[in-house]
Write a protein that holds these residues in place. Structure first.
Motif, PDB file in Angstrom:
ATOM      1  N   LEU B 189       7.003  -6.844  -4.301  1.00 50.79           N
ATOM      2  CA  LEU B 189       7.914  -5.725  -4.059  1.00 50.79           C
ATOM      3  C   LEU B 189       7.377  -4.438  -4.670  1.00 50.79           C
ATOM      4  O   LEU B 189       7.484  -3.367  -4.080  1.00 50.79           O
ATOM      5  CB  LEU B 189       9.310  -6.044  -4.622  1.00 50.79           C
ATOM      6  CG  LEU B 189      10.101  -7.072  -3.819  1.00 50.79           C
ATOM      7  CD1 LEU B 189      11.442  -7.338  -4.481  1.00 50.79           C
ATOM      8  CD2 LEU B 189      10.310  -6.573  -2.387  1.00 50.79           C
ATOM      9  N   ALA B 190       6.786  -4.562  -5.877  1.00 52.04           N
ATOM     10  CA  ALA B 190       6.230  -3.377  -6.527  1.00 52.04           C
ATOM     11  C   ALA B 190       5.106  -2.785  -5.677  1.00 52.04           C
ATOM     12  O   ALA B 190       4.982  -1.563  -5.541  1.00 52.04           O
ATOM     13  CB  ALA B 190       5.709  -3.739  -7.920  1.00 52.04           C
ATOM     14  N   LEU B 191       4.290  -3.648  -5.085  1.00 49.22           N
ATOM     15  CA  LEU B 191       3.204  -3.171  -4.221  1.00 49.22           C
ATOM     16  C   LEU B 191       3.766  -2.568  -2.946  1.00 49.22           C
ATOM     17  O   LEU B 191       3.311  -1.537  -2.460  1.00 49.22           O
ATOM     18  CB  LEU B 191       2.261  -4.331  -3.883  1.00 49.22           C
ATOM     19  CG  LEU B 191       1.375  -4.825  -5.019  1.00 49.22           C
ATOM     20  CD1 LEU B 191       0.750  -6.156  -4.658  1.00 49.22           C
ATOM     21  CD2 LEU B 191       0.288  -3.805  -5.331  1.00 49.22           C
ATOM     22  N   GLU B 192       4.802  -3.243  -2.406  1.00 44.52           N
ATOM     23  CA  GLU B 192       5.385  -2.809  -1.139  1.00 44.52           C
ATOM     24  C   GLU B 192       6.056  -1.447  -1.270  1.00 44.52           C
ATOM     25  O   GLU B 192       6.182  -0.717  -0.298  1.00 44.52           O
ATOM     26  CB  GLU B 192       6.402  -3.877  -0.688  1.00 44.52           C
ATOM     27  CG  GLU B 192       6.892  -3.749   0.721  1.00 44.52           C
ATOM     28  CD  GLU B 192       5.885  -4.188   1.762  1.00 44.52           C
ATOM     29  OE1 GLU B 192       4.687  -4.220   1.458  1.00 44.52           O
ATOM     30  OE2 GLU B 192       6.316  -4.477   2.888  1.00 44.52           O
ATOM     31  N   ARG B 193       6.487  -1.111  -2.486  1.00 42.39           N
ATOM     32  CA  ARG B 193       7.157   0.182  -2.689  1.00 42.39           C
ATOM     33  C   ARG B 193       6.186   1.357  -2.662  1.00 42.39           C
ATOM     34  O   ARG B 193       6.616   2.502  -2.591  1.00 42.39           O
ATOM     35  CB  ARG B 193       7.909   0.174  -4.025  1.00 42.39           C
ATOM     36  CG  ARG B 193       9.375  -0.129  -3.887  1.00 42.39           C
ATOM     37  CD  ARG B 193      10.173   0.444  -5.047  1.00 42.39           C
ATOM     38  NE  ARG B 193       9.713  -0.073  -6.318  1.00 42.39           N
ATOM     39  CZ  ARG B 193      10.218  -1.169  -6.903  1.00 42.39           C
ATOM     40  NH1 ARG B 193      11.182  -1.827  -6.331  1.00 42.39           N
ATOM     41  NH2 ARG B 193       9.760  -1.581  -8.062  1.00 42.39           N
ATOM     42  N   ILE B 194       4.883   1.104  -2.748  1.00 36.84           N
ATOM     43  CA  ILE B 194       3.914   2.202  -2.733  1.00 36.84           C
ATOM     44  C   ILE B 194       3.815   2.735  -1.308  1.00 36.84           C
ATOM     45  O   ILE B 194       3.463   1.994  -0.397  1.00 36.84           O
ATOM     46  CB  ILE B 194       2.531   1.717  -3.206  1.00 36.84           C
ATOM     47  CG1 ILE B 194       2.637   1.118  -4.602  1.00 36.84           C
ATOM     48  CG2 ILE B 194       1.535   2.855  -3.179  1.00 36.84           C
ATOM     49  CD1 ILE B 194       1.350   0.496  -5.085  1.00 36.84           C
ATOM     50  N   PRO B 195       4.128   4.020  -1.080  1.00 38.90           N
ATOM     51  CA  PRO B 195       4.067   4.539   0.287  1.00 38.90           C
ATOM     52  C   PRO B 195       2.630   4.498   0.821  1.00 38.90           C
ATOM     53  O   PRO B 195       1.685   4.823   0.107  1.00 38.90           O
ATOM     54  CB  PRO B 195       4.538   5.994   0.141  1.00 38.90           C
ATOM     55  CG  PRO B 195       5.223   6.061  -1.170  1.00 38.90           C
ATOM     56  CD  PRO B 195       4.577   5.024  -2.039  1.00 38.90           C
ATOM     57  N   GLN B 196       2.508   4.090   2.080  1.00 39.81           N
ATOM     58  CA  GLN B 196       1.198   4.014   2.725  1.00 39.81           C
ATOM     59  C   GLN B 196       0.489   5.371   2.678  1.00 39.81           C
ATOM     60  O   GLN B 196      -0.731   5.445   2.544  1.00 39.81           O
ATOM     61  CB  GLN B 196       1.398   3.547   4.174  1.00 39.81           C
ATOM     62  CG  GLN B 196       0.123   3.317   4.956  1.00 39.81           C
ATOM     63  CD  GLN B 196      -0.739   2.235   4.347  1.00 39.81           C
ATOM     64  OE1 GLN B 196      -0.251   1.223   3.877  1.00 39.81           O
ATOM     65  NE2 GLN B 196      -2.049   2.467   4.325  1.00 39.81           N
ATOM     66  N   SER B 197       1.286   6.442   2.756  1.00 41.07           N
ATOM     67  CA  SER B 197       0.664   7.771   2.811  1.00 41.07           C
ATOM     68  C   SER B 197      -0.099   8.095   1.522  1.00 41.07           C
ATOM     69  O   SER B 197      -1.058   8.860   1.546  1.00 41.07           O
ATOM     70  CB  SER B 197       1.719   8.841   3.074  1.00 41.07           C
ATOM     71  OG  SER B 197       2.618   8.917   1.999  1.00 41.07           O
ATOM     72  N   LEU B 198       0.300   7.487   0.394  1.00 43.27           N
ATOM     73  CA  LEU B 198      -0.423   7.742  -0.853  1.00 43.27           C
ATOM     74  C   LEU B 198      -1.828   7.167  -0.780  1.00 43.27           C
ATOM     75  O   LEU B 198      -2.793   7.756  -1.279  1.00 43.27           O
ATOM     76  CB  LEU B 198       0.307   7.120  -2.049  1.00 43.27           C
ATOM     77  CG  LEU B 198       1.637   7.732  -2.442  1.00 43.27           C
ATOM     78  CD1 LEU B 198       2.118   7.141  -3.751  1.00 43.27           C
ATOM     79  CD2 LEU B 198       1.526   9.231  -2.550  1.00 43.27           C
ATOM     80  N   LEU B 199      -1.952   5.992  -0.151  1.00 45.53           N
ATOM     81  CA  LEU B 199      -3.270   5.377  -0.006  1.00 45.53           C
ATOM     82  C   LEU B 199      -4.121   6.200   0.953  1.00 45.53           C
ATOM     83  O   LEU B 199      -5.310   6.423   0.712  1.00 45.53           O
ATOM     84  CB  LEU B 199      -3.126   3.936   0.500  1.00 45.53           C
ATOM     85  CG  LEU B 199      -2.120   3.076  -0.257  1.00 45.53           C
ATOM     86  CD1 LEU B 199      -2.110   1.657   0.288  1.00 45.53           C
ATOM     87  CD2 LEU B 199      -2.425   3.060  -1.744  1.00 45.53           C
TER      88      LEU B 199
END
Lengths: 368, 299
Positions: B189-199
């Protein structure tokens, strides 16, 4: 004006060229073959409604997604296969995509730190860029502590500090309110002039496109429909879609005259069919409301025509007044916009109003 | 006059006046406050009270005393078991953090339906019976278990090793495996919360995949992951069944100590005091976890 612009276009080299670029997901063609030249130092806007493929073009230039076919050239060299982190472009994202765990200064410094630039250089450049976007006093804040407009400027600063060859902006103003939007438009345009970097700007807002761009590329349903200066796009639309997309064009049906193949007949009268619009079938005439004026009886100049319309409605718009008139046998309604002083207060509904316009302002479009 | 009118308007707009609660509202309120009180708070309060009672000759006298706590803090062996258990739970949590992070990360990087299938599979042990899982671990770690058979077959050892069963290592291994799903889910869940746009933004700014991991993914997912690991530590702290079934006499833990006070020594006040010590530790850990998680959200 037009001559001066085209001369400049010749001088400016292309920084990016899209050659027959397409994109499809499974069986869905998101982008039909697109050829587009982006000139060095220009402010190019890709304009279109949502789903028109404009963001797809930006994502392919930026390297976020590969084209299905075609080539993307950077100053002549094919970069279609170059990974995203090696392309000399930087993107301003729609949601800004600021790193929430870094301060403003760290966000801006990110691109330089990744490239392992000397600490002293990073410090100087970050300070200079924050100065440019008026955020010097917010350097140690976190993105969550900033307003939308401030985040927007951090995203800009983060992109320009790397001195990219092209800055890609993906609807960066969409999330801002109207007033902030206008001031950001001016800020962006001004910034682009100062740093002399090519901007490729995505928007669905025609007014934004017209007021900011050197050139506009209009897209619809995965097709690149027309590329030109704002004046060209505004006054010389090449398709019905473009004519409708930019404000209230009068669109009138026109048929070829039975007796002469190169003469068109419309509610406004007869028009010569331009060489570019050959072909059978019917056409549409696009003419802007402000291209008409009230005929004062003075002698017509070369290429001017006159017709008479019956006044149906008058709308006061401030500096201009809009008249709705019925013209032709079919009583087609057209809108005419004249300076408020010229409209005359003595017009009454049902009056026949003589109108004058220039044939050069009439655009003959294929009926689609 | 104006104020009266506006007050009336305000009243009509929200229905009946606030102070006149309808019978339905009273029932709802009783349920909302009453059920947790009766079901959760009352048992907690009762054993909190028990921990302050005096017991003489196996009979609770009813006098208030701090002797139960004094007995714990003055006893070398109970303190030893307590800190040994904290250490054990910490090791289990650390293993869950490392393995859980690697597994979650790999699942997170997958695309399409495979990632949710794998996530579901890794969470599947959560719905399995706890005792069954312990027996499964025993059959793997035991003297004649899979692990020993495998090591002998591959020629690494000649005779079955006693290293893997009925000691602290066995407890640690069994708990780490059983509690791994509790680590995987919060980390995912912690990983999933990272917005794709940040990557995308990091790559756009020139970061290679490894750099994106170190500068964006890891710092943004670590607080949530640590909170998840602390959660595993909390469960491991109170577990008494796993130590009992795979720990043997060497794998004695604090949970077993509490259980033996209630189940064998029949010294409920002392058992209650030990339970309160454990409860305070757990509350402290949960507080730490939520502090870390909140800091991560604020970012």
């Amino acid at each position: 004006m037009t001559a001066a612009l085209s001369e400049e276009e010749v001088v400016r080299p292309n920084v990016i060229q899209l050659v027959g670029v397409t994109k499809s997901y499974r069986n869905l063609n998101v982008l039909k073959p697109v050829d587009l030249d982006i000139k060095d130092g220009e402010f190019l806007t890709i304009l279109g409604p949502s789903g028109s493929g404009k963001t797809t073009i930006l994502r392919m230039i930026g390297g976020f997604t590969p084209p299905t076919s075609g080539r993307i050239l950077l100053r002549g060299a094919d970069i279609s296969q170059v990974p995203i982190f090696r392309r000399p472009f930087n993107t301003v994202f729609q949601d800004y995509a600021l790193f929430p765990h870094m301060t403003v200064a760290k966000n801006v410094a990110y691109g330089l730190r990744i490239r392992r630039r000397p600490a002293e250089e990073i410090k100087t450049k970050v300070a200079a860029v924050l100065e440019t976007v008026n955020l010097t006093d917010k350097a140690e804040r976190y993105p969550s502590e900033l307003s939308g407009g401030q985040r927007q400027r951090v995203a800009l600063a983060r992109a320009i500090v790397c001195e990219p060859q092209v800055i890609l902006l993906d609807e960066p103003l969409a999330a801002l309110d109207a007033e902030l939007r206008r001031s950001m438009q001016e800020f962006l345009k001004d910034l682009q002039r100062r740093i002399r970097t090519t901007f490729v700007f995505i928007t669905h807002d025609q007014e934004e496109a017209i007021s900011m761009s050197d050139r506009i590329a209009v897209m619809d349903h995965g097709n690149l429909i027309q590329v030109g200066t704002p004046q060209e796009i505004y006054y010389k639309p090449r398709t019905e879609f473009v004519a409708k997309f930019f404000g209230e064009n009068n669109l009138l049906p026109a048929q070829p005259d039975n007796n002469a193949a190169n003469i068109l007949e419309s509610p406004l009268g007869k028009h010569s069919l331009p060489a570019s619009a050959k072909g059978g079938g019917s056409f549409l005439l696009a003419i802007r409301p402000e291209s008409f004026s009230i005929h004062d009886g003075s002698e017509l100049r070369q290429g001017q025509s006159v017709c008479v319309g019956r006044l149906e409605n008058v709308t006061f718009l401030g500096a201009t007044t809009q008249l709705s008139l019925n013209v032709g046998k079919a009583q087609q309604t057209i809108k005419v916009r004249v300076p408020t002083g010229q409209s005359g207060n003595n017009l009454a509904f049902g009056d026949d109003v003589p109108l004058r316009w220039s044939e050069a302002d009439v655009n003959v479009l294929p009926r689609g | 006059m104006m104020t009266v009118v506006s007050a009336e308007l305000a009243d009509t707009s929200v229905g009946p006046p606030r102070w006149l609660a309808s019978p339905g509202k009273i029932v709802v309120r009783l349920l909302v406050y009453g059920v947790p009180t009766v079901m959760i708070l009352a048992p907690l309060m009762s054993f909190l009270a028990y921990s302050f009672l005096e017991q003489k000759d196996n009979i609770v006298t009813g006098h208030l005393t701090l002797a139960n706590y004094a007995a714990f803090f003055q006893s070398g062996s109970y303190l030893y078991v307590f800190f040994g258990t904290v250490k054990l739970a910490f090791v289990v949590a650390t293993v869950a953090l490392f393995l859980g992070y690697i597994i979650s990360y790999l699942i997170w990087r997958l695309e399409g339906s495979t990632r949710y299938l794998l996530l579901l599979l890794s969470a599947l042990p959560l719905v399995m019976n706890y005792v069954v899982k312990i027996y499964a671990m025993r059959s793997i770690l035991g003297f004649n278990g899979f692990l020993n058979s495998f090591l002998m077959a591959s020629g690494i050892i000649n005779a079955p090793s006693k290293l893997f069963i009925f000691n602290q290592t066995a407890v640690m291994l069994a708990m780490a495996v059983i509690y791994l799903p509790f680590g995987i889910l919060p980390i995912f869940l912690a990983l999933e919360r990272i917005p794709q746009s940040l990557l995308s933004a990091a790559a756009d700014l020139g970061a290679k995949p490894g750099q994106i991991f170190l500068t964006v993914i890891l710092p943004l997912s670590l607080p949530g992951s640590i909170a998840g690991a602390l959660f595993v530590m909390v469960i491991a702290l109170g577990d008494y069944l796993t130590p009992q079934m795979v720990g043997g006499s060497e794998g004695f833990t604090f949970g077993r100590a509490i259980w033996s006070q209630f189940g064998m020594a029949f010294n409920w006040p002392f058992g209650a005091a030990l339970a309160v010590v454990l409860l305070v530790t757990v509350i402290a850990l949960i507080g730490l976890a939520s502090l870390i998680a909140r800091k991560a959200r604020l970012g």
